[in-house]
Design a protein around this motif. Structure first.
Motif, PDB file in Angstrom:
ATOM      1  N   PHE A  97       0.664  -1.203   0.020  1.00  0.00           N
ATOM      2  CA  PHE A  97      -0.035  -0.209  -0.004  1.00  0.00           C
ATOM      3  C   PHE A  97       0.786   1.317   0.019  1.00  0.00           C
ATOM      4  N   ASP A  98       2.093   1.464   0.738  1.00  0.00           N
ATOM      5  CA  ASP A  98       2.562   2.386   0.771  1.00  0.00           C
ATOM      6  C   ASP A  98       3.536   2.708  -0.483  1.00  0.00           C
ATOM      7  N   SER A  99       3.844   1.748  -0.953  1.00  0.00           N
ATOM      8  CA  SER A  99       4.604   1.861  -2.344  1.00  0.00           C
ATOM      9  C   SER A  99       3.732   2.121  -3.578  1.00  0.00           C
ATOM     10  N   PHE A 100       2.379   1.952  -3.283  1.00  0.00           N
ATOM     11  CA  PHE A 100       1.664   2.057  -4.456  1.00  0.00           C
ATOM     12  C   PHE A 100       1.832   3.398  -5.214  1.00  0.00           C
ATOM     13  N   SER A 101       1.658   4.485  -4.665  1.00  0.00           N
ATOM     14  CA  SER A 101       1.830   5.926  -4.938  1.00  0.00           C
ATOM     15  C   SER A 101       3.193   6.013  -5.898  1.00  0.00           C
ATOM     16  N   LEU A 102       4.122   5.390  -5.106  1.00  0.00           N
ATOM     17  CA  LEU A 102       5.365   5.330  -5.780  1.00  0.00           C
ATOM     18  C   LEU A 102       5.428   4.844  -7.249  1.00  0.00           C
ATOM     19  N   HIS A 103       4.939   3.668  -7.250  1.00  0.00           N
ATOM     20  CA  HIS A 103       4.547   2.908  -8.640  1.00  0.00           C
ATOM     21  C   HIS A 103       3.938   3.712  -9.620  1.00  0.00           C
ATOM     22  N   CYS A 104       2.890   4.429  -9.035  1.00  0.00           N
ATOM     23  CA  CYS A 104       1.952   5.100 -10.074  1.00  0.00           C
ATOM     24  C   CYS A 104       2.979   6.318 -10.748  1.00  0.00           C
ATOM     25  N   TYR A 105       3.639   6.743  -9.967  1.00  0.00           N
ATOM     26  CA  TYR A 105       4.452   8.105 -10.379  1.00  0.00           C
ATOM     27  C   TYR A 105       5.374   7.614 -11.284  1.00  0.00           C
ATOM     28  N   LEU A 106       5.894   6.303 -11.260  1.00  0.00           N
ATOM     29  CA  LEU A 106       6.875   5.928 -12.183  1.00  0.00           C
ATOM     30  C   LEU A 106       6.267   5.441 -13.473  1.00  0.00           C
ATOM     31  N   ILE A 107       5.087   4.973 -13.267  1.00  0.00           N
ATOM     32  CA  ILE A 107       4.344   4.570 -14.406  1.00  0.00           C
ATOM     33  C   ILE A 107       3.915   5.981 -15.354  1.00  0.00           C
ATOM     34  N   TYR A 108       3.619   6.976 -14.605  1.00  0.00           N
ATOM     35  CA  TYR A 108       3.191   8.266 -14.998  1.00  0.00           C
ATOM     36  C   TYR A 108       4.521   8.594 -15.789  1.00  0.00           C
ATOM     37  N   HIS A 109       5.435   8.762 -15.237  1.00  0.00           N
ATOM     38  CA  HIS A 109       6.836   9.194 -16.393  1.00  0.00           C
ATOM     39  C   HIS A 109       7.275   8.274 -17.267  1.00  0.00           C
ATOM     40  N   ALA A 110       6.933   6.840 -17.065  1.00  0.00           N
ATOM     41  CA  ALA A 110       7.096   6.139 -18.299  1.00  0.00           C
ATOM     42  C   ALA A 110       6.062   6.183 -19.471  1.00  0.00           C
ATOM     43  N   LYS A 112       4.625   9.151 -19.906  1.00  0.00           N
ATOM     44  CA  LYS A 112       4.870  10.314 -20.691  1.00  0.00           C
ATOM     45  C   LYS A 112       5.806  10.151 -21.568  1.00  0.00           C
ATOM     46  N   PHE A 113       7.122   9.421 -21.474  1.00  0.00           N
ATOM     47  CA  PHE A 113       8.114   9.009 -22.266  1.00  0.00           C
ATOM     48  C   PHE A 113       7.795   8.329 -23.377  1.00  0.00           C
ATOM     49  N   HIS A 114       6.775   7.449 -23.148  1.00  0.00           N
ATOM     50  CA  HIS A 114       6.120   6.702 -24.233  1.00  0.00           C
ATOM     51  C   HIS A 114       5.392   7.333 -25.389  1.00  0.00           C
ATOM     52  N   GLU A 115       4.668   8.289 -24.920  1.00  0.00           N
ATOM     53  CA  GLU A 115       3.818   9.450 -25.581  1.00  0.00           C
ATOM     54  C   GLU A 115       4.450  10.479 -26.165  1.00  0.00           C
ATOM     55  N   ASP A 116       5.616  11.041 -25.591  1.00  0.00           N
ATOM     56  CA  ASP A 116       6.237  12.206 -26.116  1.00  0.00           C
ATOM     57  C   ASP A 116       7.543  11.810 -26.639  1.00  0.00           C
ATOM     58  N   SER A 117       8.279  10.793 -26.050  1.00  0.00           N
ATOM     59  CA  SER A 117       9.618  10.192 -26.814  1.00  0.00           C
ATOM     60  C   SER A 117      10.541  11.290 -26.880  1.00  0.00           C
ATOM     61  N   GLY A 118      10.533  12.363 -26.229  1.00  0.00           N
ATOM     62  CA  GLY A 118      11.397  13.532 -26.228  1.00  0.00           C
ATOM     63  C   GLY A 118      12.596  13.513 -25.212  1.00  0.00           C
ATOM     64  N   ASN A 119      13.536  14.084 -25.336  1.00  0.00           N
ATOM     65  CA  ASN A 119      14.896  13.897 -24.486  1.00  0.00           C
ATOM     66  C   ASN A 119      14.486  14.326 -23.007  1.00  0.00           C
ATOM     67  N   GLN A 120      13.653  15.177 -22.769  1.00  0.00           N
ATOM     68  CA  GLN A 120      13.246  15.856 -21.543  1.00  0.00           C
ATOM     69  C   GLN A 120      12.459  14.784 -20.777  1.00  0.00           C
ATOM     70  N   SER A 121      11.389  14.200 -21.305  1.00  0.00           N
ATOM     71  CA  SER A 121      10.523  13.053 -20.756  1.00  0.00           C
ATOM     72  C   SER A 121      11.583  11.775 -20.315  1.00  0.00           C
ATOM     73  N   SER A 122      12.626  11.484 -21.275  1.00  0.00           N
ATOM     74  CA  SER A 122      13.421  10.274 -21.058  1.00  0.00           C
ATOM     75  C   SER A 122      14.207  10.600 -19.676  1.00  0.00           C
ATOM     76  N   GLN A 123      14.710  12.046 -19.723  1.00  0.00           N
ATOM     77  CA  GLN A 123      15.653  12.454 -18.496  1.00  0.00           C
ATOM     78  C   GLN A 123      14.772  12.327 -17.087  1.00  0.00           C
ATOM     79  N   GLU A 124      13.668  12.879 -17.347  1.00  0.00           N
ATOM     80  CA  GLU A 124      12.772  12.760 -16.146  1.00  0.00           C
ATOM     81  C   GLU A 124      12.519  11.299 -15.645  1.00  0.00           C
TER      82      GLU A 124
END
Length: 157
Positions: A97-110, A112-124
């Motif tokens: 339960f404690d790590s769920f929000s951490l995973h969701c934020y990682l998936i959010y960044h992934a 963004k990288f999947h959709e945007d595919s820019g250098n900024q999203s990959s660095q984030e």
């Protein structure tokens, strides 16, 4: 191959400390393996022109879409793997339960990288993956499930 080596080091350390390999050690190895693949895909995206110039055949050079899909796939895979930790008695259910929000934020960044595919999203994504691993291991340590054998040893000490 580097990801497999890092996971193998974890398994060797576990077996040296405990004298055996358990499902928990394999799970930790799989988490480190998945995290490394995710981070490598994000990091290689920014340097893909340099890799191409010197002849490295990285996923970010050969197949752009596959590189982005792999990063997203492994971010979701990390959520699934970490959800198995309480089932294997590696951590308590509070870790899941404690790590769920951490995973969701990682998936959010992934995502963004999947959709945007820019250098900024990959660095984030790469930068957050570093924070993610530290936070995840801390949460695993905080949510460690102690067996009755460990409790008896602590009481005797």
């Amino acid at each position: 191959m580097d990801s497999f080596i890092r996971a193998l080091h974890l398994l060797m350390g576990w077996s040296a400390c405990t004298g055996s390999l358990s499902a928990g050690s394999v799970l930790l190895g799989a988490i480190i393996f998945s995290w490394k693949i995710l981070g490598c895909n994000a990091l290689s995206w920014t340097s893909r022109t340099d890799y191409s110039r010197v002849g490295y055949r990285m996923t970010s050079v050969i197949d752009f879409a596959m590189c982005r899909r792999t990063a997203l796939r492994y971010s979701v895979g990390l959520l699934v793997l970490c959800s198995c930790a309480p089932l294997l008695n590696l951590t308590s259910w509070t870790f899941a339960f404690d790590s769920f929000s951490l995973h969701c934020y990682l998936i959010y960044h992934a995502w963004k990288f999947h959709e945007d595919s820019g250098n900024q999203s990959s660095q984030e994504l790469f930068r957050f993956s570093l924070i993610y691993l530290l936070a995840l291991l801390f949460l695993m340590l905080a949510g460690k499930k102690y067996s009755s054998k460990d409790d008896k040893h602590e009481i005797a000490s």
